[in-house]
Write a protein that holds these residues in place. Sequence first.
Motif, PDB file in Angstrom:
ATOM      1  N   ILE A  64       0.839  -1.196   0.000  1.00 55.24           N
ATOM      2  CA  ILE A  64       0.000   0.000   0.000  1.00 55.24           C
ATOM      3  C   ILE A  64       0.873   1.243   0.000  1.00 55.24           C
ATOM      4  O   ILE A  64       1.952   1.258   0.604  1.00 55.24           O
ATOM      5  N   THR A  65       0.429   2.266  -0.692  1.00 57.68           N
ATOM      6  CA  THR A  65       1.153   3.535  -0.715  1.00 57.68           C
ATOM      7  C   THR A  65       0.766   4.370   0.508  1.00 57.68           C
ATOM      8  O   THR A  65      -0.265   4.119   1.133  1.00 57.68           O
ATOM      9  N   PRO A  66       1.566   5.357   0.849  1.00 56.42           N
ATOM     10  CA  PRO A  66       1.083   6.372   1.794  1.00 56.42           C
ATOM     11  C   PRO A  66       0.039   7.235   1.115  1.00 56.42           C
ATOM     12  O   PRO A  66      -0.296   7.029  -0.062  1.00 56.42           O
ATOM     13  N   SER A 107      -7.286  -5.235  -5.218  1.00 57.90           N
ATOM     14  CA  SER A 107      -6.580  -3.968  -5.384  1.00 57.90           C
ATOM     15  C   SER A 107      -7.589  -2.822  -5.457  1.00 57.90           C
ATOM     16  O   SER A 107      -8.751  -3.019  -5.817  1.00 57.90           O
ATOM     17  N   TRP A 108      -7.126  -1.610  -5.122  1.00 59.96           N
ATOM     18  CA  TRP A 108      -7.980  -0.441  -5.279  1.00 59.96           C
ATOM     19  C   TRP A 108      -7.142   0.808  -5.487  1.00 59.96           C
ATOM     20  O   TRP A 108      -5.981   0.875  -5.096  1.00 59.96           O
ATOM     21  N   GLU A 126      -3.694   0.336  -3.147  1.00 55.18           N
ATOM     22  CA  GLU A 126      -3.348  -0.891  -2.434  1.00 55.18           C
ATOM     23  C   GLU A 126      -3.474  -2.080  -3.384  1.00 55.18           C
ATOM     24  O   GLU A 126      -4.339  -2.102  -4.267  1.00 55.18           O
ATOM     25  N   ALA A 127      -2.599  -3.068  -3.194  1.00 57.30           N
ATOM     26  CA  ALA A 127      -2.625  -4.285  -3.998  1.00 57.30           C
ATOM     27  C   ALA A 127      -2.130  -5.448  -3.149  1.00 57.30           C
ATOM     28  O   ALA A 127      -1.461  -5.248  -2.129  1.00 57.30           O
ATOM     29  N   GLU A 180       4.599  -6.278  -6.566  1.00 54.84           N
ATOM     30  CA  GLU A 180       4.658  -6.275  -8.028  1.00 54.84           C
ATOM     31  C   GLU A 180       3.355  -5.752  -8.631  1.00 54.84           C
ATOM     32  O   GLU A 180       3.357  -4.986  -9.598  1.00 54.84           O
ATOM     33  N   ARG A 181       2.256  -6.166  -8.039  1.00 56.62           N
ATOM     34  CA  ARG A 181       0.949  -5.710  -8.512  1.00 56.62           C
ATOM     35  C   ARG A 181       0.767  -4.217  -8.223  1.00 56.62           C
ATOM     36  O   ARG A 181       0.222  -3.479  -9.056  1.00 56.62           O
ATOM     37  N   LEU A 182       1.257  -3.741  -7.086  1.00 54.41           N
ATOM     38  CA  LEU A 182       1.151  -2.319  -6.768  1.00 54.41           C
ATOM     39  C   LEU A 182       1.952  -1.486  -7.764  1.00 54.41           C
ATOM     40  O   LEU A 182       1.499  -0.429  -8.215  1.00 54.41           O
ATOM     41  N   ALA A 183       3.146  -1.951  -8.110  1.00 50.83           N
ATOM     42  CA  ALA A 183       3.973  -1.223  -9.081  1.00 50.83           C
ATOM     43  C   ALA A 183       3.242  -1.095 -10.416  1.00 50.83           C
ATOM     44  O   ALA A 183       3.242  -0.029 -11.051  1.00 50.83           O
ATOM     45  N   LYS A 184       2.605  -2.183 -10.831  1.00 51.46           N
ATOM     46  CA  LYS A 184       1.862  -2.152 -12.091  1.00 51.46           C
ATOM     47  C   LYS A 184       0.645  -1.242 -11.986  1.00 51.46           C
ATOM     48  O   LYS A 184       0.319  -0.488 -12.915  1.00 51.46           O
ATOM     49  N   LEU A 185      -0.017  -1.275 -10.824  1.00 50.21           N
ATOM     50  CA  LEU A 185      -1.193  -0.440 -10.621  1.00 50.21           C
ATOM     51  C   LEU A 185      -0.826   1.041 -10.629  1.00 50.21           C
ATOM     52  O   LEU A 185      -1.545   1.873 -11.191  1.00 50.21           O
ATOM     53  N   LEU A 186       0.305   1.386 -10.027  1.00 51.58           N
ATOM     54  CA  LEU A 186       0.784   2.769 -10.055  1.00 51.58           C
ATOM     55  C   LEU A 186       1.061   3.217 -11.489  1.00 51.58           C
ATOM     56  O   LEU A 186       0.714   4.343 -11.887  1.00 51.58           O
TER      57      LEU A 186
END
Length: 445
Positions: free
Chosen positions: A357-359, A402-403, A420-421, A425-431
């Motif tokens: 998750i990102t801040p 993810s969201w 969030e993912a 790896e999934r978060l990087a792609k989502l970003l």
Amino acid sequence: MSIYKDCDIRGIYGEDLREEEMGRIGRAVAGLLQGRTIVVGGDFRTHTPSLKAAFVEALLEGGAKVWDVGQVSTPQLYFSKRFLDAYGSAQITASHNPPKYNGLKLMLGELPVLPEDIREIQDRAESGKFESGEGTFHRVDTGSAYEEMLRSQYGQGKCVPLHVVIDAGNGAMSETAPRVMEALGLRVTRLYCSYDGTFPNRDPNPAVQKNLSALCLKVKEVQADFGVAFDGDGDRAIFVDSAGVPLLAEEAMVIFSDSLVRPGESVVYDLKCSSILQKAVLDAGGVAIMERSGHAFIRRHFLQAGSRLAGEVSGHYFFRELEGDDGLFALVTMADILRKSGRTLRGLLEQVRYTAITPDIRRAAPADEIDRIFRRMEDWAGEPGLKAVRIDGIRLEFPDGSWVLLRRSITEPAFTMRLEAPKEERLAKLLETAGQKLGVDLSSY
């Protein structure tokens, strides 16, 4: 921007907010009180006394019955409202904002004010048409009763000695928090525990990680079991583990949920929270209720649902016993959980299956640019397989859990995002995808 926000009133002292304006606000609030009782307090900012005096004078001119509890934390003010059985409460404070800000947190009746209540106060204040009456004024000290209530929440029996570092940030918990925790038998190391409304040592917002650097170092230096940082008016708390690593507010809420929630009880949380909290509540047999961000919205839903707990990523924790939030009550509760379990903060989280998750990503932008980003988010929301939640901005939810959340700031021309993912790896792609879809650079969030 206007000083009249969705949940409270807030602005820069001497520019947006002066004693004259606070007086008009006081007359407007007096009109809503209709002669009923209100408890008034204030934090320790340098301009709070003069703003509070103007507010109280206006309340009296409008016929209100005023109980003045002095310079106190916002949680003590909330306690005072219940303790004195008052209709309303008003705290002169700008909470976690920098020292140049001040404002007003208000409660009328049993529920927090809504945006429409703030708008009515604004309309009354700006009209200059006020009702007059003969108010009454009493000073009352609720400090001893408040501290007794806090001490009563700490369990009895075998005690695992605990050492806590308290970083009050020179705010409203500077004296009360160390005194209460020492009375409970904890060893306390003080950090910035003297009142100073200029906040010379750190920004009063503990939810920003850079503001916790001194606390993290001190916890490691003195080998404490844990640490806690409060915001300027004491209603927020962020915890730090024995290794000097801050906990996310969601992690603290997971600990509270695991220890306090029983099957069938509900927990209200803001839509920015990590899914680890929702899972913890469901695993406990509880009911997880998502709500829009904002203290008033969370507290109102929490009260209406009769929930056991509620929380925000900003470090607000709400407890049924209080019918509200209190950073020091959260500290007492956390210490009691540690005492009973004999475990560390991280030990209490060892069963959590973490996500990536990102801040909170915050970007300033002109209004037309923000509108363009929201239009692109709406286009994205129309794609197959996505669920759009619109209780606060737009939150796009994906089948894998993810969201992506996009919100407008209510305090400045800016937008905020959080993603969030299940995995990094999934978060990087989502970003990457979100950046492309919205036309926003998220490569170095």
